[in-house]
Design a protein around this motif. Structure first.
Motif, PDB file in Angstrom:
ATOM      1  N   GLU A  69       0.832  -1.197   0.000  1.00  0.00           N
ATOM      2  CA  GLU A  69       0.000   0.000   0.000  1.00  0.00           C
ATOM      3  C   GLU A  69       0.872   1.254   0.000  1.00  0.00           C
ATOM      4  O   GLU A  69       1.897   1.298   0.689  1.00  0.00           O
ATOM      5  CB  GLU A  69      -0.888   0.041   1.235  1.00  0.00           C
ATOM      6  CG  GLU A  69      -1.937  -1.033   1.333  1.00  0.00           C
ATOM      7  CD  GLU A  69      -2.751  -0.866   2.602  1.00  0.00           C
ATOM      8  OE1 GLU A  69      -3.732  -0.100   2.578  1.00  0.00           O
ATOM      9  OE2 GLU A  69      -2.383  -1.486   3.611  1.00  0.00           O
ATOM     10  N   ARG A  70       0.441   2.249  -0.733  1.00  0.00           N
ATOM     11  CA  ARG A  70       1.068   3.571  -0.694  1.00  0.00           C
ATOM     12  C   ARG A  70       0.147   4.498   0.075  1.00  0.00           C
ATOM     13  O   ARG A  70      -0.996   4.714  -0.311  1.00  0.00           O
ATOM     14  CB  ARG A  70       1.313   4.112  -2.099  1.00  0.00           C
ATOM     15  CG  ARG A  70       2.010   5.466  -2.134  1.00  0.00           C
ATOM     16  CD  ARG A  70       2.092   6.007  -3.545  1.00  0.00           C
ATOM     17  NE  ARG A  70       2.840   7.257  -3.611  1.00  0.00           N
ATOM     18  CZ  ARG A  70       2.332   8.467  -3.350  1.00  0.00           C
ATOM     19  NH1 ARG A  70       1.051   8.583  -2.991  1.00  0.00           N
ATOM     20  NH2 ARG A  70       3.079   9.556  -3.435  1.00  0.00           N
ATOM     21  N   GLU A  98       4.304   6.529   3.026  1.00  0.00           N
ATOM     22  CA  GLU A  98       4.504   5.223   3.663  1.00  0.00           C
ATOM     23  C   GLU A  98       4.229   4.120   2.648  1.00  0.00           C
ATOM     24  O   GLU A  98       3.192   4.133   1.973  1.00  0.00           O
ATOM     25  CB  GLU A  98       3.571   5.082   4.863  1.00  0.00           C
ATOM     26  CG  GLU A  98       3.692   3.754   5.600  1.00  0.00           C
ATOM     27  CD  GLU A  98       2.742   3.667   6.791  1.00  0.00           C
ATOM     28  OE1 GLU A  98       2.738   2.616   7.446  1.00  0.00           O
ATOM     29  OE2 GLU A  98       2.005   4.647   7.047  1.00  0.00           O
ATOM     30  N   ARG A 145       3.582   0.333   2.774  1.00  0.00           N
ATOM     31  CA  ARG A 145       3.242  -0.669   3.788  1.00  0.00           C
ATOM     32  C   ARG A 145       3.060  -2.039   3.146  1.00  0.00           C
ATOM     33  O   ARG A 145       2.233  -2.209   2.240  1.00  0.00           O
ATOM     34  CB  ARG A 145       1.966  -0.274   4.522  1.00  0.00           C
ATOM     35  CG  ARG A 145       1.543  -1.263   5.620  1.00  0.00           C
ATOM     36  CD  ARG A 145       0.237  -0.831   6.260  1.00  0.00           C
ATOM     37  NE  ARG A 145       0.390   0.443   6.952  1.00  0.00           N
ATOM     38  CZ  ARG A 145      -0.642   1.176   7.364  1.00  0.00           C
ATOM     39  NH1 ARG A 145      -1.880   0.779   7.128  1.00  0.00           N
ATOM     40  NH2 ARG A 145      -0.420   2.321   7.994  1.00  0.00           N
ATOM     41  N   SER A 166       1.373  -5.277   2.968  1.00  0.00           N
ATOM     42  CA  SER A 166       0.017  -5.551   3.451  1.00  0.00           C
ATOM     43  C   SER A 166      -0.422  -6.966   3.115  1.00  0.00           C
ATOM     44  O   SER A 166      -1.361  -7.201   2.350  1.00  0.00           O
ATOM     45  CB  SER A 166      -0.960  -4.527   2.860  1.00  0.00           C
ATOM     46  OG  SER A 166      -0.647  -3.236   3.333  1.00  0.00           O
ATOM     47  N   ASN A 170       3.547 -10.857   5.968  1.00  0.00           N
ATOM     48  CA  ASN A 170       4.147  -9.977   4.962  1.00  0.00           C
ATOM     49  C   ASN A 170       5.326 -10.609   4.232  1.00  0.00           C
ATOM     50  O   ASN A 170       6.263  -9.906   3.828  1.00  0.00           O
ATOM     51  CB  ASN A 170       4.551  -8.634   5.593  1.00  0.00           C
ATOM     52  CG  ASN A 170       3.354  -7.895   6.159  1.00  0.00           C
ATOM     53  OD1 ASN A 170       2.289  -7.859   5.544  1.00  0.00           O
ATOM     54  ND2 ASN A 170       3.515  -7.336   7.350  1.00  0.00           N
ATOM     55  N   SER A 213       6.968  -0.029   6.118  1.00  0.00           N
ATOM     56  CA  SER A 213       6.328  -0.612   7.291  1.00  0.00           C
ATOM     57  C   SER A 213       5.641  -1.913   6.893  1.00  0.00           C
ATOM     58  O   SER A 213       5.565  -2.257   5.711  1.00  0.00           O
ATOM     59  CB  SER A 213       5.305   0.360   7.898  1.00  0.00           C
ATOM     60  OG  SER A 213       4.204   0.542   7.013  1.00  0.00           O
ATOM     61  N   GLY A 214       5.139  -2.624   7.890  1.00  0.00           N
ATOM     62  CA  GLY A 214       4.430  -3.869   7.637  1.00  0.00           C
ATOM     63  C   GLY A 214       3.140  -3.922   8.427  1.00  0.00           C
ATOM     64  O   GLY A 214       3.113  -3.571   9.609  1.00  0.00           O
ATOM     65  N   ALA A 215       2.064  -4.374   7.799  1.00  0.00           N
ATOM     66  CA  ALA A 215       0.778  -4.485   8.476  1.00  0.00           C
ATOM     67  C   ALA A 215       0.754  -5.711   9.382  1.00  0.00           C
ATOM     68  O   ALA A 215       1.392  -6.726   9.105  1.00  0.00           O
ATOM     69  CB  ALA A 215      -0.340  -4.580   7.440  1.00  0.00           C
ATOM     70  N   PHE A 250       6.802  -7.444  10.607  1.00  0.00           N
ATOM     71  CA  PHE A 250       7.257  -6.535   9.561  1.00  0.00           C
ATOM     72  C   PHE A 250       7.374  -7.285   8.235  1.00  0.00           C
ATOM     73  O   PHE A 250       6.742  -6.934   7.246  1.00  0.00           O
ATOM     74  CB  PHE A 250       8.598  -5.912   9.939  1.00  0.00           C
ATOM     75  CG  PHE A 250       9.227  -5.135   8.815  1.00  0.00           C
ATOM     76  CD1 PHE A 250       8.598  -4.036   8.271  1.00  0.00           C
ATOM     77  CD2 PHE A 250      10.464  -5.518   8.285  1.00  0.00           C
ATOM     78  CE1 PHE A 250       9.173  -3.321   7.210  1.00  0.00           C
ATOM     79  CE2 PHE A 250      11.044  -4.819   7.242  1.00  0.00           C
ATOM     80  CZ  PHE A 250      10.395  -3.718   6.705  1.00  0.00           C
ATOM     81  N   CYS A 251       8.185  -8.360   8.223  1.00  0.00           N
ATOM     82  CA  CYS A 251       8.365  -9.136   6.986  1.00  0.00           C
ATOM     83  C   CYS A 251       9.038 -10.455   7.329  1.00  0.00           C
ATOM     84  O   CYS A 251      10.146 -10.464   7.883  1.00  0.00           O
ATOM     85  CB  CYS A 251       9.205  -8.352   5.975  1.00  0.00           C
ATOM     86  SG  CYS A 251       9.583  -9.282   4.479  1.00  0.00           S
ATOM     87  N   ALA A 307       4.175   3.375  15.158  1.00  0.00           N
ATOM     88  CA  ALA A 307       3.783   4.161  13.990  1.00  0.00           C
ATOM     89  C   ALA A 307       3.930   5.654  14.261  1.00  0.00           C
ATOM     90  O   ALA A 307       4.494   6.403  13.439  1.00  0.00           O
ATOM     91  CB  ALA A 307       2.347   3.832  13.587  1.00  0.00           C
TER      92      ALA A 307
END
Length: 247
Positions: free
Chosen positions: A4-5, A14, A16, A18, A24, A53-55, A59-60, A184
Motif C-alpha cells: 500500500e502507498r 509510507e 506498507r 500488506s 508480509n 512498514s508492515g501491516a 514486519f516481513c 507508527a
C-alpha cells in the motif's frame, strides 16, 4: 495490491507491506511493486521521505518460499529481487523503516539500506540463509561485518541466531526502540521532522554519507546474488526448503 502507498502530511509517503496473513512474506510481484513505488517516489518532487512498514504483527517474514521456488525455475524472474536491492542502495531521499515482530532474511537485510530504523520492542530478527542451504544476500556480508566485525557477523549470518530489538540497536541496525503501540507515531514523527529539513541539503548530505562505498555495495550484492542463485539448485537447499514447506 500487497504493498500500500499511504500519503502523510509534509511529503511523507509510507509503503506498507500488506499481507499480514502471511506475515508480509514477499512475493515476486511485491518486489516489483516496491521497485515501482520507490522509483516513483524518487521522481515525485512532493515526496520528501519514505517510510517502509508492515501491516499486522510482523514486519516481513522474508520471501514467500512457495512463490520463490516457483520463480527459481526461471532465474530471470528472480532478477526483480536484485533490482529491488539496487534500488534501495540508490534511493536518494531519506528512507525510514518502522518494524515490529518478525523480520526474517530480507526482512532484516533491507533495513541495512535504510537511513533510520525505528523498532518496536517486539522485533525479532533472524538471518537463516545458511540454515536453508543458501548464502547471505542484500549486501549483508559487507554491511554487517563492517558494523560488528567478523566474529559477531558470523554469529548472525552463519549460525543464524535470532536477536531482538535491543541487540539490533546495539549492533547499529536500529536507531530507536519504542513500545509497539507507539511505533507508527514515533516513526512518522521522525519522518515528519526529516521532511521539514531543507530537502536538497538532505539529499546531498545523504549522498555524501553513502557514495564512498556505493559501487562496492552494488558489486557485493551482485556477487552474493550469483552465489545465492547457484545454491538454490543445491541438494542442501532443496532438502532445507522441502523440510520448511512440510514443517
Amino acid at each position: 495490491m500487497s504493498v500500500e502507498r499511504i500519503e502523510h502530511p509534509q511529503g511523507v509517503v509510507e509503503l506498507r507491506l500488506s499481507r499480514p496473513e502471511k506475515r508480509n512474506a514477499l512475493t515476486l510481484a511485491m518486489y516489483g511493486q516496491l521497485v515501482e513505488l520507490l522509483n516513483a517516489a524518487t521522481e515525485d518532487s512532493d515526496t520528501r521521505v519514505v517510510v517502509l512498514s508492515g501491516a499486522g504483527e510482523a514486519f516481513c517474514a522474508g520471501n514467500d518460499i512457495a512463490d520463490f521456488l516457483n520463480g527459481a525455475s526461471d532465474p530471470t524472474q528472480l532478477r526483480i529481487i536484485i533490482r529491488f536491492l539496487h534500488t534501495l542502495v540508490d534511493f536518494p531521499k531519506p528512507l525510514l523503516a518502522a518494524v515490529q515482530g518478525d523480520a526474517v532474511g530480507i526482512g532484516t537485510t533491507m533495513l541495512l539500506h535504510c537511513d533510520l530504523v525505528i523498532a518496536a520492542d517486539t522485533l525479532k530478527c533472524q538471518l537463516p540463509f545458511v540454515r536453508l542451504g543458501l548464502v547471505p544476500e542484500g549486501g549483508s556480508s559487507l554491511l554487517i561485518t563492517q558494523r560488528l566485525g567478523q566474529r559477531q557477523a558470523f554469529e548472525l549470518l552463519i549460525e543464524g541466531k535470532p536477536f531482538g530489538a535491543e541487540h539490533a540497536m546495539q549492533a547499529g541496525l536500529v536507531n530507536q526502540v519504542a513500545p509497539e503501540t507507539e511505533l507508527a507515531a514515533t516513526a512518522l514523527a521522525r519522518a515528519g521532522a526529516l521532511a521539514a529539513l531543507p530537502p536538497e541539503a538532505v539529499r546531498l548530505s545523504k549522498r555524501l554519507l553513502r557514495d564512498t562505498q556505493r559501487e562496492e555495495l552494488h558489486r557485493v550484492i551482485d556477487t552474493e546474488a550469483t552465489l545465492f542463485a547457484q545454491r538454490l539448485g543445491s541438494a542442501e537447499a532443496q532438502t532445507a526448503f522441502k523440510a520448511f514447506l512440510q514443517g
